[in-house]
Design a protein around this motif. Sequence first.
Motif, short mmCIF file in Angstrom:
data_model
loop_
_atom_site.label_atom_id
_atom_site.label_comp_id
_atom_site.label_asym_id
_atom_site.label_seq_id
_atom_site.Cartn_x
_atom_site.Cartn_y
_atom_site.Cartn_z
N TYR A 114 62.37 -61.60 24.35
CA TYR A 114 61.07 -62.25 24.54
C TYR A 114 60.47 -62.00 25.92
O TYR A 114 59.28 -62.23 26.13
CB TYR A 114 61.14 -63.74 24.23
N ARG A 115 61.25 -61.49 26.83
CA ARG A 115 60.72 -61.09 28.12
C ARG A 115 59.88 -59.81 27.98
O ARG A 115 58.98 -59.56 28.74
CB ARG A 115 61.87 -60.86 29.11
N HIS A 116 60.21 -59.01 26.96
CA HIS A 116 59.54 -57.73 26.75
C HIS A 116 58.55 -57.72 25.58
O HIS A 116 57.64 -56.91 25.56
CB HIS A 116 60.58 -56.63 26.53
N TYR A 117 58.77 -58.59 24.61
CA TYR A 117 57.93 -58.60 23.41
C TYR A 117 57.54 -60.02 23.04
O TYR A 117 58.31 -60.96 23.26
CB TYR A 117 58.69 -57.98 22.22
N LEU A 118 56.35 -60.14 22.43
CA LEU A 118 55.91 -61.46 21.96
C LEU A 118 56.70 -61.89 20.74
O LEU A 118 57.08 -63.04 20.61
CB LEU A 118 54.42 -61.43 21.62
N LEU A 145 56.99 -55.79 18.92
CA LEU A 145 57.96 -54.70 19.06
C LEU A 145 57.56 -53.52 18.19
O LEU A 145 57.54 -52.37 18.64
CB LEU A 145 59.36 -55.19 18.68
N LEU A 146 57.22 -53.79 16.94
CA LEU A 146 56.79 -52.74 16.02
C LEU A 146 55.53 -52.04 16.52
O LEU A 146 55.42 -50.81 16.48
CB LEU A 146 56.51 -53.34 14.64
N GLU A 190 54.11 -45.87 21.04
CA GLU A 190 54.92 -44.89 21.77
C GLU A 190 55.18 -43.66 20.91
O GLU A 190 55.12 -42.53 21.41
CB GLU A 190 56.24 -45.51 22.21
N MET A 191 55.44 -43.86 19.64
CA MET A 191 55.69 -42.74 18.75
C MET A 191 54.45 -41.87 18.62
O MET A 191 54.51 -40.65 18.69
CB MET A 191 56.13 -43.23 17.36
#
Length: 100
Positions: A8-12, A17-18, A24-25
């Motif tokens: 949760y520090r990096h994603y809501l 995340l998806l 990025e892809m």
Amino acid sequence: MVNRSTFYRHYLDKYDLLEQYLNEMYVSFEDQQVIAGPNPPEVSSSLINLLKHIQQFAGFYRVMLGMQGDPLFTQRFRHKIEKGFFSCFNQVFPELAPKY
């Protein structure tokens, strides 16, 4: 195996995340162009790499694009892939490209 607080520090949430994964892809495979030359045109390595990526992570794509997958992921993925393939196709066969 990531701690919940680290996640949760990096994603809501898992959708964030998806979303970041897709972005990025797409950036890494964005230059899906055809290499022109005297011989029949060749598809750039980025398109080949995208297909290899899908093959390498076939289980993930099978789940995400299957009946129980995320419809938003499926829609965005399909749209982006179609756009890339149409771009390549139109470069190889410009005479067949739709005229708007």
